[in-house]
Design an enzyme around this catalytic site. Structure first.
Site, PDB file in Angstrom:
ATOM      1  N   ASP A 137      25.433  40.875  75.438  1.00 15.90           N
ATOM      2  CA  ASP A 137      24.733  42.255  75.350  1.00 15.90           C
ATOM      3  C   ASP A 137      25.651  43.269  75.078  1.00 15.90           C
ATOM      4  OD1 ASP A 137      25.969  42.041  77.774  1.00 15.90           O
ATOM      5  OD2 ASP A 137      24.996  43.910  78.577  1.00 15.90           O
TER       6      ASP A 137
ATOM      7  N   GLU B 189      26.570  42.514  80.919  1.00 14.85           N
ATOM      8  CA  GLU B 189      27.531  43.149  81.612  1.00 14.85           C
ATOM      9  C   GLU B 189      27.782  44.639  81.227  1.00 14.85           C
ATOM     10  OE1 GLU B 189      31.872  44.657  81.426  1.00 14.85           O
ATOM     11  OE2 GLU B 189      30.451  44.761  79.835  1.00 14.85           O
ATOM     12  N   GLU B 190      27.213  45.028  80.302  1.00 20.68           N
ATOM     13  CA  GLU B 190      27.033  46.497  79.970  1.00 20.68           C
ATOM     14  C   GLU B 190      26.076  47.329  80.683  1.00 20.68           C
ATOM     15  OE1 GLU B 190      29.336  47.555  78.398  1.00 20.68           O
ATOM     16  OE2 GLU B 190      29.918  46.271  76.420  1.00 20.68           O
TER      17      GLU B 190
HETATM   18 ZN   LIG Z   1      32.638  44.343  77.118  1.00 28.12          ZN
END
Ligand SMILES: [Zn+2]
Length: 477
Positions: A113, A179-180
């Site tokens: 992502d 993750e973001e």
């Molecule tokens: Zn990253």
């Protein structure tokens, strides 16, 4: 020559032949790796609320297909974690290959992502149209972290070409999809796939290099605490001419309270927030001033070596404020102001302890008896790698051989809070934080880019590391 020496010479030439093969596979495979990366960059896999979730799903399928096509894995799937709220997490890719003959198992982590692109007008080429200019590939996710994803793919391909069916190394691939967006279902994913994810070594390819010619192994990361602080002083707004000068408005209370968070040189002044005192390499103030974009005459804040301020000391930033805009400002005493506070925590301090210290400081320093409310608290743990393990030694050697330059052990001022989850769930695993970024990458910003020479060296590093680990049994270490 004794028989034993003969065997070791033979072994040595076998392994140098093997490594020559790995080097030529990586070089020959680079154009394919760049094409694969470009295909992934075209998918706008922003994991934030309000963005098209189908792009994240499409991106997961594309990543799964890349790993499937290596032919190395026993199983490849796209999976989501089930969370307590009943909401499924964003799709991750999980691929596994069981170790044979006592060989180690290595988990390869990256995330597919990306951050939102921001304003298209700030980009020199469209964010989701991968574009090569000079030595760099531009696009959102071109570095962070689709280059991490493809460096795993390309390293595994080189390994497959070299070993074929003889590969005994165990491999697990975990490519996260959020993750973001704070890795919200990461801990649940770990718990729900604990057996499949178990590994001796975990390679987290989501960090930085020292520069385009010098590799880095990230050995410390700061933690973080974010919170919303609401300051109230009045039950309603009042005319500033009638009441100003005697009634304390919330803006004044907020300004005075926030000013207690730092000393006059900009160092953090909150009692109980600690520094880690780790040694840092020397760096140039002039480079920092350029990289950070300080205007002429503006000086850095804090004290001590610059990198120590970024890696080993806490930082506090006010990142948002809810108050009337300048355009809408009337002559009014504000009854209430809210701010967002973002603190970075030095390695070695528990993030919850740091939050308590910050909270205690805020209540102790609230002026004029102002009422405070703290909400939306989020904490992420800092991380220090144990550098005494064999995996760190092997990784540093592979970096030195792939780059021709010894690696620097670095800290990172930012946070990767999920690493603390990995350490908690897999306390025995050795964690290597590597990366494909360099100081000009501008991850999260417009004109994010990947240096293609760094990309190649990162792939070669990982391929050499994996092939060396494939030659060892766990009992050899
Ligand atoms: Zn990253």
């Amino acid at each position: 020559m004794t028989e034993q020496e003969g065997t070791s010479v033979q072994k040595h030439s076998q392994s140098s032949e093997r490594e020559a093969g790995i080097r030529s596979s990586v070089a020959a495979g680079l154009p394919v790796a760049i094409a694969d990366l470009s295909d992934l960059v075209r998918i706008p896999s922003v994991s934030w609320d309000g963005f098209d979730a189908s792009a994240v799903a499409q991106s997961a399928e594309a990543v799964a297909a890349l790993f499937e096509a290596t032919g190395v894995f026993d199983a490849v799937s796209v999976k989501r974690a089930n969370t307590e709220t009943g909401e499924a997490g964003q799709p991750a890719v999980l691929a596994t290959r069981t170790a044979r003959n006592g060989k180690p198992t290595v988990l390869l982590y990256a995330h597919h992502d990306v951050q939102p692109p921001g304003n298209d007008a700030d980009w020199n080429s469209p964010p989701f149209e991968p574009t090569v200019r000079g030595d760099r590939l531009y696009g959102r996710g071109a570095a962070d972290d689709k280059a991490g994803v493809v460096s795993h793919v390309a390293a595994v391909r080189a390994l497959a070409e070299s070993y074929g069916d003889d590969l005994e190394l165990g491999l697990v691939v975990f490519i996260e999809g959020e993750e973001e967006f704070g890795s919200r279902s990461f801990a649940d994913f770990l718990e729900q796939n604990r057996e499949a994810l178990a590994a001796d070594v975990i390679v987290v390819a989501d960090s930085d290099n020292w520069n385009i010619d010098t590799p880095a192994l990230t050995i410390s990361l700061r933690g973080n605490v974010t919170l919303k602080l609401t300051v109230s002083t009045l039950s309603h707004a009042s005319h500033s001419g009638m009441f100003g000068g005697a009634a304390p408005d919330a803006m004044l209370a907020t300004i005075r309270l926030l000013s207690t968070l730092h000393t006059t040189d900009g160092s953090v002044a909150v009692e109980g927030l600690t520094s880690s005192g780790e040694a840092v390499p020397e760096s140039s103030d002039a480079d920092f001033i350029v990289d950070a974009g300080l205007l002429p005459g503006v000086t850095p804040i804090g004290t001590g070596p610059l990198l120590g301020r970024l890696w080993a000391k806490p930082a506090i930033t006010v990142t948002g404020i809810d108050a009337p805009s300048v355009q809408n400002a009337s002559n009014t005493l504000q009854p209430q102001v809210s701010v967002k506070i973002s603190a970075r925590i030095a390695p070695g301090q528990d993030a919850r302890v740091a939050f308590e210290a910050l909270k205690t400081h805020l209540y102790a320093n609230a002026p004029f008896g102002a009422h405070l409310e703290i909400s939306d608290v989020d904490t992420g743990q800092a991380f220090l790698v144990d550098t005494s393990g064999w995996a760190v030694a092997e990784a540093k050697q592979a970096m030195a051989d792939a780059w021709g330059v010894d690696p620097v052990e670095t800290g990172v001022g930012g946070s990767i809070p999920f690493i603390a989850d990995l350490v908690r769930v897999f306390p025995e695993a050795q964690i290597l934080v590597t990366g494909v970024e360099d100081p000009d990458t501008r991850a999260h910003s417009p004109n994010e880019s990947l240096h293609l020479g760094v990309f190649k060296r990162a792939i070669l590093t990982e391929a050499l590391l994996l092939s060396r680990l494939a030659e060892k049994r766990l009992t050899d270490f």
